[in-house]
Enzyme design. Structure first.
Site, PDB file in Angstrom:
ATOM      1  N   LYS A  61      58.742 -45.592 -24.750  1.00 18.51           N
ATOM      2  CA  LYS A  61      58.852 -46.253 -26.054  1.00 18.51           C
ATOM      3  C   LYS A  61      59.888 -45.535 -26.908  1.00 18.51           C
ATOM      4  O   LYS A  61      59.942 -44.303 -26.921  1.00 18.51           O
ATOM      5  CB  LYS A  61      57.476 -46.229 -26.720  1.00 18.51           C
ATOM      6  CG  LYS A  61      57.377 -47.019 -28.017  1.00 18.51           C
ATOM      7  CD  LYS A  61      55.945 -46.970 -28.548  1.00 18.51           C
ATOM      8  CE  LYS A  61      55.764 -47.777 -29.814  1.00 18.51           C
ATOM      9  NZ  LYS A  61      54.359 -47.750 -30.302  1.00 18.51           N
ATOM     10  N   SER A 120      52.338 -52.216 -31.261  1.00 21.86           N
ATOM     11  CA  SER A 120      53.773 -52.056 -31.412  1.00 21.86           C
ATOM     12  C   SER A 120      54.480 -51.673 -30.113  1.00 21.86           C
ATOM     13  O   SER A 120      55.699 -51.791 -30.035  1.00 21.86           O
ATOM     14  CB  SER A 120      54.086 -51.004 -32.486  1.00 21.86           C
ATOM     15  OG  SER A 120      53.598 -49.739 -32.068  1.00 21.86           O
ATOM     16  N   SER A 166      48.249 -49.749 -30.744  1.00 25.08           N
ATOM     17  CA  SER A 166      49.570 -50.110 -30.213  1.00 25.08           C
ATOM     18  C   SER A 166      49.798 -49.897 -28.729  1.00 25.08           C
ATOM     19  O   SER A 166      50.831 -50.317 -28.214  1.00 25.08           O
ATOM     20  CB  SER A 166      50.665 -49.373 -30.980  1.00 25.08           C
ATOM     21  OG  SER A 166      50.905 -50.045 -32.174  1.00 25.08           O
TER      22      SER A 166
HETATM   23  N1  GLN Z   1      49.017 -52.767 -35.648  1.00 23.70           N
HETATM   24  C1  GLN Z   1      48.752 -51.515 -36.284  1.00 23.70           C
HETATM   25  C2  GLN Z   1      49.732 -51.303 -37.413  1.00 23.70           C
HETATM   26  O1  GLN Z   1      50.493 -52.163 -37.654  1.00 23.70           O
HETATM   27  C3  GLN Z   1      48.776 -50.399 -35.298  1.00 23.70           C
HETATM   28  C4  GLN Z   1      50.137 -49.961 -34.925  1.00 23.70           C
HETATM   29  C5  GLN Z   1      50.140 -48.779 -33.986  1.00 23.70           C
HETATM   30  O2  GLN Z   1      49.139 -48.471 -33.331  1.00 23.70           O
HETATM   31  N2  GLN Z   1      51.251 -48.080 -33.966  1.00 23.70           N
HETATM   32  O3  GLN Z   1      49.749 -50.316 -38.058  1.00 23.70           O
END
Ligand code: GLN
Length: 487
Positions: free
Chosen positions: A78, A153, A177
């Protein structure tokens, strides 16, 4: 069979027996990326040349009889994990040209194992989002249905694994994420216990919640990757000095007597689609047939998790992202005669709308006069959420639940409605708030053929039990064998 379709453990056996070379394997993966990534968009950067050089080095090591668990295995990372000499953008304009001068702790570990990094995967900007639509580098499409989001994400990492554009990947999980894109793309993903994996060189979003973890084609690969990246790192003060088990060697499909906790609040949640609910219930029945026992548990503070997370995470983000000021590194906007004007132009052009929203929300929640009412209160409720889990794990060994309330939604459907997007994180946020491990394993498909994941949560540092349940389930089912129909 094409080499890019192999799992890590299959490829490892073939490499060890010298039936294939890492150069052939890596070339096959790079060709696959060339052939299908135009339709998926999983990668921000493909590092073809360095990957091939790494593969050749791995082949020499294997030739000398030195083969580690990941020697010669092509992986994706990532794009918020620092890779020395390889652009790391966080899918943000503000870091568009950032080339880190050092490797993250997990990258050092992957190199020590001989892994080959083929590229950097797309994501929501600074990991803020649940759909990978918040990337400044373009969207990623779900390999199962190109009109749908891959989740986020870590959407690029999950899509790359699902579409065989790498053998495995690293993502990060602050509120879901890793698990949510794994669920939407039909792959296995695991968020480790907070402190299990070093955050050194992980670009920070919310430091008390962030954790790096694997996305993989099956549970064995997930366990292999987890063993490779886990362990203490004194450069991350929250990393825990604790022995790392050989998670893959410990896998056995035996769950006789295991106590499965079914959280009442999760199954009555508003917005849970009937298809997802049914897939989860079927998975639980399956595990019961294999000897597990169900107990109803309660996590009474669940309804507050979304509000608590969306105060704590933006608060930490507003502080962490203060460093992008156009001075030390990264993008600088125009207006350089006046410092304030330069800050303003840098940050309003460099950050996308969701990141700006989080910074504003977090700055507000931390400001004098509101701190106690928002950040302080959220921290207190976080403690109650932790206590819910502590109590629950007296009665059960693992907790099973959905990962996401619905299968992958259409691209564009929720992008203008942040609240709906935030609410879709309801099942995954609590594990981060409590610091416990959680994973997603494929457990079904919707009527439209979209993957559905089962979430398994466990006690702190009990990744072994999560993996054991996941492995038992995988051995008894075939969901992980289905592949998206990419031409
Ligand atoms: N969807 C969550 C957010 O928008 C989690 C994102 C993540 O785990 N990086 O913060």
């Amino acid at each position: 069979m094409n080499l890019f379709e192999l799992t890590i453990h299959e490829a490892h056996e073939l490499l060890k027996r010298k039936e294939i070379s890492s150069a052939e394997l890596t070339r096959s993966v790079l060709d696959r990326i060339r052939d299908v990534d135009g339709r998926v968009g999983a990668y921000i950067t493909v590092a073809g040349e360095t990957a091939m050089a790494g593969a050749e080095a791995a082949d020499r090591a294997i030739g000398d009889g030195r083969i580690g668990r990941l020697t010669g295995i092509p992986l994706a990372v990532k794009d918020l994990i620092c890779t020395r000499g390889l652009r790391t953008t966080c899918a943000s304009r503000i870091l568009e040209n950032f080339i880190p001068p050092y490797d993250a702790g997990v990258i050092e570990r992957l190199h020590a194992e001989g892994a080959v990094i083929v590229g950097k995967a797309n994501m929501d900007e600074f990991a803020m989002g649940s759909s990978t639509e918040n990337s400044a580098m373009g969207i990623t499409r779900n390999p199962w249905d190109p009109t749908r989001i891959p989740g986020g994400s870590s959407g690029g990492s999950a899509a790359a694994v699902a579409a065989d554009m790498c053998l495995g990947a690293l993502g990060s999980d602050t509120g879901g994420s890793i698990r949510q894109p794994a669920s939407h793309c039909g792959v296995v993903g695991l968020k480790p216990t907070y402190g299990r994996v070093s955050r050194y060189g992980l670009v920070a979003f919310a430091s008390s919640l962030d954790q790096i973890g694997p996305l993989a084609k099956d549970v064995t690969d997930c366990a292999l990757l987890l063993s490779a990246v886990s362990g203490h790192d004194k450069r991350d003060s929250t990393s825990v000095p604790r022995a790392v088990p050989d998670y893959a060697a410990a896998l056995r499909p035996d769950i006789e007597g295991l106590r499965i906790g079914m959280p009442r609040e999760y199954y009555t949640a508003r917005g849970l689609s009937p298809e997802v609910g049914e897939a989860i219930r079927a998975a639980v029945r399956r595990l019961e047939e294999m000897g597990a026992r169900c107990v109803e548990i309660s996590l009474p503070h669940t309804p507050h998790a979304v509000a608590v997370y969306y105060l704590i995470a933006p608060s930490e983000a507003s502080s962490n992202l203060a460093r992008y000021d156009g001075v030390k590194y990264g993008f600088r906007g125009p207006g350089q005669d006046d410092l304030l004007e330069m800050y303003r132009s840098t940050r309003s052009r460099g950050f996308g709308p969701e990141v700006q929203r989080r910074i504003i929300l977090g700055t507000y929640a931390l400001s004098a006069g509101y701190y106690d009412a928002y950040y302080g209160k959220a921290s207190q409720v976080r403690t109650l959420i932790m206590a819910d889990f502590r109590k629950a794990f007296e009665a059960c060994d693992v907790i099973l639940s959905p990962v996401a309330p619905t299968p992958a939604f259409p691209i564009g459907e929720n992008i203008d409605d942040p609240l709906t997007m935030y609410l879709s994180d309801v099942f995954t946020l609590s594990a981060n708030l409590a610091g416990i491990p959680g994973m997603s394993v494929p457990c079904g498909f919707s009527d439209e053929g979209l993957p559905i994941g089962l979430q398994i949560m466990g006690n702190h540092f009990d990744e072994e039990t999560l993996l054991r349940v996941a492995y038992a389930f995988e051995q008894a089912t075939e969901f992980h064998l289905r592949k998206p129909a990419l031409p």
